[in-house]
Design a protein around this motif. Structure first.
Motif, mmCIF file in Angstrom:
data_model
loop_
_atom_site.group_PDB
_atom_site.id
_atom_site.type_symbol
_atom_site.label_atom_id
_atom_site.label_comp_id
_atom_site.label_asym_id
_atom_site.label_seq_id
_atom_site.Cartn_x
_atom_site.Cartn_y
_atom_site.Cartn_z
ATOM 1 N N VAL A 166 0.841 -1.205 0.000
ATOM 2 C CA VAL A 166 0.000 0.000 0.000
ATOM 3 C C VAL A 166 0.875 1.254 0.000
ATOM 4 O O VAL A 166 0.641 2.197 -0.770
ATOM 5 N N VAL A 167 1.895 1.267 0.847
ATOM 6 C CA VAL A 167 2.777 2.431 0.928
ATOM 7 C C VAL A 167 3.509 2.644 -0.393
ATOM 8 O O VAL A 167 3.642 3.775 -0.884
ATOM 9 N N ASP A 168 3.975 1.558 -0.997
ATOM 10 C CA ASP A 168 4.696 1.662 -2.269
ATOM 11 C C ASP A 168 3.799 2.216 -3.364
ATOM 12 O O ASP A 168 4.223 3.092 -4.144
ATOM 13 N N ARG A 169 2.560 1.765 -3.432
ATOM 14 C CA ARG A 169 1.659 2.233 -4.489
ATOM 15 C C ARG A 169 1.311 3.714 -4.297
ATOM 16 O O ARG A 169 1.294 4.492 -5.248
ATOM 17 N N PHE A 170 1.036 4.105 -3.073
ATOM 18 C CA PHE A 170 0.707 5.510 -2.837
ATOM 19 C C PHE A 170 1.923 6.410 -3.058
ATOM 20 O O PHE A 170 1.773 7.557 -3.496
ATOM 21 N N SER A 171 3.117 5.907 -2.742
ATOM 22 C CA SER A 171 4.319 6.732 -2.932
ATOM 23 C C SER A 171 4.639 6.939 -4.401
ATOM 24 O O SER A 171 5.403 7.849 -4.750
ATOM 25 N N GLN A 172 4.072 6.114 -5.280
ATOM 26 C CA GLN A 172 4.312 6.268 -6.711
ATOM 27 C C GLN A 172 3.249 7.120 -7.397
ATOM 28 O O GLN A 172 3.396 7.446 -8.585
ATOM 29 N N LEU A 173 2.202 7.467 -6.692
ATOM 30 C CA LEU A 173 1.175 8.316 -7.280
ATOM 31 C C LEU A 173 1.709 9.726 -7.495
ATOM 32 O O LEU A 173 2.548 10.207 -6.728
ATOM 33 N N PRO A 174 1.281 10.404 -8.540
ATOM 34 C CA PRO A 174 1.758 11.782 -8.769
ATOM 35 C C PRO A 174 1.334 12.704 -7.630
ATOM 36 O O PRO A 174 0.226 12.607 -7.104
ATOM 37 N N GLY A 175 2.242 13.567 -7.237
ATOM 38 C CA GLY A 175 1.948 14.527 -6.179
ATOM 39 C C GLY A 175 1.912 13.922 -4.801
ATOM 40 O O GLY A 175 1.284 14.477 -3.898
ATOM 41 N N ASN A 176 2.594 12.780 -4.593
ATOM 42 C CA ASN A 176 2.546 12.138 -3.277
ATOM 43 C C ASN A 176 3.213 12.986 -2.211
ATOM 44 O O ASN A 176 2.919 12.848 -1.031
ATOM 45 N N ALA A 177 4.125 13.864 -2.609
ATOM 46 C CA ALA A 177 4.743 14.806 -1.677
ATOM 47 C C ALA A 177 4.862 16.129 -2.415
ATOM 48 O O ALA A 177 5.811 16.347 -3.172
#
Length: 755
Positions: A464-475
């Motif tokens: 879950v963390v890996d997928r969300f960290s790859q989404l655009p604009g995650n930070a």
């Protein structure tokens, strides 16, 4: 009547406690302690006019004096080297490096650093020169703590209590050399350490063991990793013990931080609440005194395993307060308990007032206390079991966001949904990890077997963390906000908490807060023109910010990108690089560009030379920049004068900046003979010796050297009246049309200059 006195007594305690905290907060303001004293005097004279039930005037006077004393107490507790500290043996930076042999006692378990080295705390016992001569300070042997880094293989098998002999070079830790960079000197000072050492060879002098919680911690970590492997094993251990005692892979740690789950890897109130909850549930039928003793023992073990950290102590002290209330059969006032806990910890160590973990822990806890009930009430249309799961991460996010923006300048848009999705997994892994840890202390294979049951939840959390960290604009970087803006944002949160009118119109402070953050950032980005020369030890790096357009000239290697380039761009609010120029594409430089592209999109990349390509990043549009070709970067212009040797001109706001690469004397002579160079306003070069005729041709108003300039060249530049900066001495250099040049580090040799 007695009730009034009790209420007045409580108000008195609150005023005195807040005065102490305010006195510590104003330690970074000149004469801040006297400001608190003046505030106390002013309140003593006038507060009764507007607040009839306010504490009596003597209380306000005492509060003002307490704030002043807190300010003084803070200054007295700032660590300073003793008269025999090893740092006094370190020669000035201008002298050649000298090798030393340091004998000391290992004070910590080795941990891996980002640069793939081992980091150890060493208690110094003796220092020798490489010739074997024993060194003394004021006729006494050197003492103090030493921050030691060595190759990983040299640190294998080391543990606290051993006496080792290390050969290497000593150095003084440096402050932040880039705007918003990591202040290594301040970090070590908080640990009462004033010297570091790059160790090359380690020899065990005496193998002895010193019992400590590290042994228990290692037994737990090894047991959990045995059947879970990496990264699931270290992840479970970090969620139980905190990441300070576990070598969690840095890429996984960074992913958790980007999506707003850093708290899951830090031992804090969540773990202590789970521990107390389990203990009280298991001892529900026992006497209150027995439950109290077992609960206290559980908290002490928790603190021992996780280490004495501000956030851990905050959770433990509040847990102890809850146990006392349970023993005395009295109700706990959460806000009062939080305030008392904070004051007690700040009396123990006032320096924690500026510890980011301490601040975030208290703000998150405060948010849970004051905001979760109202949020849960507004979510009453949801099932009663789901509403708290939503309100808890929202409250914690709101109350920590202003501080995070002031410290990092980054938003985690997916933080709330990620927390909602992962809360069940984090709870399972935390409880299961604690059970596994307890079993490992009794029988290591049993702990491994129980940890193995957590394999799939751990893998699911990592997924879950890996997928969300790859989404655009995650930070999303918006740039750091000022302390004043953060104070205003917290004032709006306090209004929504304390005042019914604002509480009913919660959307109003939310809109005002968004406006305070978004509008200044948008205006600054569109009006800003700034040139930044970063302090990078190996390669020169320039960042051009021109009214919303960002250009990056050179990247440096992966270490430079991670330590200097990306942190600066993040805190400057840069989310996209419109233009990039790569003068060199050696393998290590290509890795640097690859690291940047993994975090920020690069719209266009230009390389120097006709045959140069960026093979490691095939998806990045790039083209070659030929000699004589100019490139527009916003309102600025980059012109390649020569590819080999590298010479370029930058036209920045009606100024000419000349960039000289590392030129040999023959190359300089050729450039002079071909009349390639012309006069310039700003010279940027490596710092190596320049031929007198080259200096006479350029005649710069300002000369910027990457390293301390060659003495002959420096003397000639001074004769011409040039202002000289050295990035290795002055830190990163920034120039704006209004403020001229500003250095990151204070330098007595230079003053800011406007062109």
């Amino acid at each position: 009547m007695n009730g009034d006195w009790v209420q007045m007594g409580a108000a008195d305690v609150v005023v005195l406690s807040l005065a102490y905290v305010l006195g510590l907060l104003l330690t970074k303001v000149p004469y801040g302690g006297y400001g608190v004293l003046g505030l106390g005097v002013g309140c003593a004279l006038s507060v009764k006019c507007v607040w009839r039930s306010a504490p009596r005037p003597p209380i306000w006077l005492i509060a003002g004096l307490l704030g002043l004393l807190a300010n003084v107490y803070f200054q007295c507790r700032i660590p300073a080297p003793t008269a025999t500290d090893i740092s006094y043996l370190i020669p000035p930076a201008s002298t050649p490096k000298q090798e030393w042999v340091v004998i000391g006692e290992v004070d910590s378990v080795p941990q891996q650093t980002r640069s793939q080295k081992a980091q150890i705390w060493l208690d110094v016992k003796q220092v020798n020169s490489v010739t074997g001569e024993v060194q003394y300070i004021n006729e006494k042997p050197p003492t103090g703590n030493l921050y030691l880094t060595t190759p990983l293989l040299q640190a294998t098998g080391l543990y606290p209590g051993q006496i080792i002999k290390v050969t290497g070079s000593l150095y003084r830790p440096q402050p932040a050399t880039n705007p918003g960079g990591f202040d290594f000197r301040e970090y070590l000072r908080q640990e009462d350490c004033f010297a570091g050492m790059n160790g090359q060879q380690v020899e065990i002098v005496q193998s002895r063991s010193r019992w400590g919680w590290w042994q228990v911690r290692q037994r737990i970590v090894r047991s959990q990793i045995r059947w879970l492997d990496s990264p699931a094993g270290p992840l479970v251990s970090a969620m139980v013990l905190g990441n300070r005692g576990v070598d969690l892979p840095f890429d996984l740690k960074d992913q958790f931080m980007r999506v707003g789950l850093a708290h899951a890897l830090a031992a804090s109130g969540f773990q202590s609440s789970l521990i107390l909850g389990v203990v009280l549930a298991l001892t529900g039928r026992l006497a209150a005194k027995v439950r109290f003793v077992v609960g206290v023992m559980a908290l002490l073990v928790f603190v021992g395993l996780t280490g004495v950290q501000p956030a851990v102590l905050r959770a433990a002290v509040m847990g102890f307060g809850g146990l006392v209330a349970l023993l005395l059969e009295r109700k706990v006032k959460p806000l009062g308990a939080l305030l008392v806990t904070g004051v007690l910890l700040l009396l123990l160590n006032p320096l924690w007032i500026w510890n980011l973990g301490f601040q975030l822990s208290f703000l998150a806890t405060l948010g849970l206390m004051v905001t979760v009930p109202s949020l849960t009430e507004r979510l009453d249309w949801l099932p009663s079991a789901i509403a708290p799961l939503i309100s808890v991460p929202i409250a914690a996010y709101l109350w920590t966001l202003p501080l995070q923006l002031a410290a990092f300048g980054v938003l985690s848009p997916y933080s709330i949904p990620v927390n909602l999705i992962t809360t069940p997994l984090i709870s399972i892994l935390s409880i299961g990890g604690m059970v596994s840890a307890l079993a490992a202390l009794i029988w290591a294979p049993g702990g491994s077997a129980l940890a193995w049951l957590l394999k799939y939840p751990a893998q699911m959390l990592i997924f879950v963390v890996d997928r969300f960290s790859q989404l655009p604009g995650n930070a999303y970087a918006i740039g750091t906000i000022s302390a004043l803006t953060a104070i205003v944002l917290y004032s709006l949160l306090a209004l929504a908490w304390l005042h019914p009118w604002w509480r009913r119109r919660w959307w109003l402070p939310l809109l005002v807060g968004l406006g305070l953050v978004v509008i200044p950032v948008w205006q600054a980005q569109n009006d800003l023109f700034r040139i930044t020369l970063l302090a990078s030890p190996k390669q020169p790096v320039m960042v051009i910010q021109d009214r919303g357009t960002t250009a990056l000239i050179n990247s440096g290697d992966t270490a430079t990108v991670s330590a200097a380039v990306l942190p600066f761009l993040q805190k400057a609010g840069v989310n996209e690089i419109q233009w990039a120029i790569a003068p060199s594409l050696q393998p290590n430089i290509q890795e640097g560009w690859h690291t940047i592209a993994a975090h920020l999109p690069i719209k266009r990349l230009q390389t120097v030379g006709e045959a140069t390509t960026l093979r490691s990043l095939p998806t990045m549009p790039s083209q070659s920049l030929t000699v004589g070709q100019s490139t527009l970067i916003g309102s600025s212009q980059f012109k390649l004068v020569s590819a080999d040797p590298l010479v370029a001109e930058l036209h920045l706001r009606n100024q000419i900046w000349t960039w000289l690469g590392s030129l040999s004397p023959d190359q300089q002579s050729t450039l002079h003979q071909t009349n390639t160079l012309t006069a310039t306003q700003v010279l940027w070069w490596s710092g190596k010796r320049l031929l007198p005729e080259i200096v006479a041709t350029l005649r710069p108003d300002v000369a910027i050297a990457a390293t301390s300039p060659h003495p002959e060249t420096e003397a000639q530049l001074r004769q011409l009246g040039s202002q000289i900066y050295a990035i290795d001495r002055d830190g990163a250099l920034q120039w704006t049309p209004s403020d001229g040049f500003k250095t990151t580090l204070d330098s007595r040799e230079n003053a800011p200059t406007a062109l």
